[in-house]
Design a protein around this motif. Structure first.
Motif, PDB file in Angstrom:
ATOM      1  N   TRP A 195       0.862  -1.189   0.000  1.00 23.72           N
ATOM      2  CA  TRP A 195       0.000   0.000   0.000  1.00 23.72           C
ATOM      3  C   TRP A 195       0.889   1.226   0.000  1.00 23.72           C
ATOM      4  O   TRP A 195       1.736   1.403   0.852  1.00 23.72           O
ATOM      5  CB  TRP A 195      -0.877  -0.051   1.244  1.00 23.72           C
ATOM      6  N   ALA A 196       0.712   2.086  -0.961  1.00 23.78           N
ATOM      7  CA  ALA A 196       1.575   3.261  -1.108  1.00 23.78           C
ATOM      8  C   ALA A 196       0.763   4.524  -0.909  1.00 23.78           C
ATOM      9  O   ALA A 196      -0.447   4.535  -1.035  1.00 23.78           O
ATOM     10  CB  ALA A 196       2.212   3.258  -2.494  1.00 23.78           C
ATOM     11  N   ALA A 197       1.466   5.602  -0.607  1.00 25.15           N
ATOM     12  CA  ALA A 197       0.797   6.871  -0.354  1.00 25.15           C
ATOM     13  C   ALA A 197       0.252   7.493  -1.633  1.00 25.15           C
ATOM     14  O   ALA A 197      -0.763   8.156  -1.609  1.00 25.15           O
ATOM     15  CB  ALA A 197       1.765   7.832   0.328  1.00 25.15           C
ATOM     16  N   GLU A 198       0.920   7.267  -2.760  1.00 23.63           N
ATOM     17  CA  GLU A 198       0.496   7.879  -4.007  1.00 23.63           C
ATOM     18  C   GLU A 198      -0.754   7.179  -4.536  1.00 23.63           C
ATOM     19  O   GLU A 198      -0.788   5.967  -4.646  1.00 23.63           O
ATOM     20  CB  GLU A 198       1.606   7.808  -5.059  1.00 23.63           C
ATOM     21  N   PRO A 199      -1.795   7.955  -4.894  1.00 23.40           N
ATOM     22  CA  PRO A 199      -3.048   7.350  -5.368  1.00 23.40           C
ATOM     23  C   PRO A 199      -2.874   6.403  -6.562  1.00 23.40           C
ATOM     24  O   PRO A 199      -3.490   5.348  -6.602  1.00 23.40           O
ATOM     25  CB  PRO A 199      -3.911   8.550  -5.756  1.00 23.40           C
ATOM     26  N   GLU A 200      -2.045   6.754  -7.539  1.00 22.16           N
ATOM     27  CA  GLU A 200      -1.887   5.886  -8.707  1.00 22.16           C
ATOM     28  C   GLU A 200      -1.270   4.546  -8.323  1.00 22.16           C
ATOM     29  O   GLU A 200      -1.697   3.504  -8.812  1.00 22.16           O
ATOM     30  CB  GLU A 200      -1.065   6.576  -9.789  1.00 22.16           C
ATOM     31  N   LYS A 201      -0.287   4.569  -7.445  1.00 26.98           N
ATOM     32  CA  LYS A 201       0.320   3.309  -7.002  1.00 26.98           C
ATOM     33  C   LYS A 201      -0.678   2.485  -6.204  1.00 26.98           C
ATOM     34  O   LYS A 201      -0.740   1.270  -6.332  1.00 26.98           O
ATOM     35  CB  LYS A 201       1.575   3.570  -6.173  1.00 26.98           C
ATOM     36  N   ARG A 202      -1.480   3.153  -5.411  1.00 30.21           N
ATOM     37  CA  ARG A 202      -2.513   2.475  -4.624  1.00 30.21           C
ATOM     38  C   ARG A 202      -3.545   1.838  -5.557  1.00 30.21           C
ATOM     39  O   ARG A 202      -3.955   0.694  -5.365  1.00 30.21           O
ATOM     40  CB  ARG A 202      -3.163   3.474  -3.671  1.00 30.21           C
ATOM     41  N   ASN A 203      -3.956   2.571  -6.591  1.00 32.26           N
ATOM     42  CA  ASN A 203      -4.909   2.041  -7.563  1.00 32.26           C
ATOM     43  C   ASN A 203      -4.330   0.846  -8.311  1.00 32.26           C
ATOM     44  O   ASN A 203      -5.020  -0.150  -8.553  1.00 32.26           O
ATOM     45  CB  ASN A 203      -5.335   3.128  -8.544  1.00 32.26           C
ATOM     46  N   ASP A 262      -7.360   7.898 -11.665  1.00 35.02           N
ATOM     47  CA  ASP A 262      -8.197   6.859 -11.080  1.00 35.02           C
ATOM     48  C   ASP A 262      -8.417   5.677 -12.034  1.00 35.02           C
ATOM     49  O   ASP A 262      -9.161   4.762 -11.726  1.00 35.02           O
ATOM     50  CB  ASP A 262      -9.546   7.427 -10.634  1.00 35.02           C
TER      51      ASP A 262
END
Length: 161
Positions: free
Chosen positions: A15-23, A88
């Motif tokens: 789980w990463a802080a950056e939204p794209e990595k999280r997605n 997203d």
């Protein structure tokens, strides 16, 4: 298989802080859960009322059959060959042999998959509308390697997001 229940965001491995990595990690979880037969993991990341769009031959609606439990991962195996997250959206592309080319465009909202555009035997270009005048920026395009491998022609669609 989707088990009835409410999908809730959870911290996934990596789980990463950056939204794209999280997605990206959220979508990778779907393919891993399908491969390993872990329906309980799907419930945590796929919205029960998933919005799904499909383009391709009717007999190739493999992902929806997997997500609803109508089919098993042994009937058709999705092996992602190329994955890219932009905002997203997460675009995933895969192929096996002739006649088995697919693209999935997932929309992820707050760690939960809300929408899937599934394309089978169709080349895709994803563009972002950047102005009311119709200006667009290309976010993603089907791999040129696949275009060379395909014998014959396939439809080529543009998805505007």
């Amino acid at each position: 298989m989707i088990i009835p229940g409410k999908a809730e965001p959870e911290k996934l491995p990596g789980w990463a802080a950056e939204p794209e990595k999280r997605n990206l990690e959220t979508v990778k979880t779907v393919y891993k859960a399908l491969r390993d037969g872990h329906g309980e993991k799907l419930v945590k990341v796929v919205r029960t009322e998933l919005e799904w769009w499909y383009h391709g031959p009717p007999h190739c609606e493999h992902m929806m059959r997997l997500l609803t439990g109508e089919s098993t991962a042994k009937a058709f195996r999705f092996r992602p060959r190329r994955i890219r997250a932009v905002g997203d959206r997460v675009m995933v592309e895969g192929w096996e042999g002739a006649g088995e080319y697919w693209v999935h465009v997932w929309t992820v909202s707050h760690g939960i998959i809300a929408q899937l555009h599934e394309y089978f035997n169709t080349f895709i270009t994803v563009v972002l509308r950047v102005s009311e005048d119709g200006d667009e920026a290309r976010l993603w395009r089907s791999s040129d390697r696949v275009r060379v491998r395909v014998h014959g022609s396939l439809p080529d669609l543009v998805l505007s997001v």
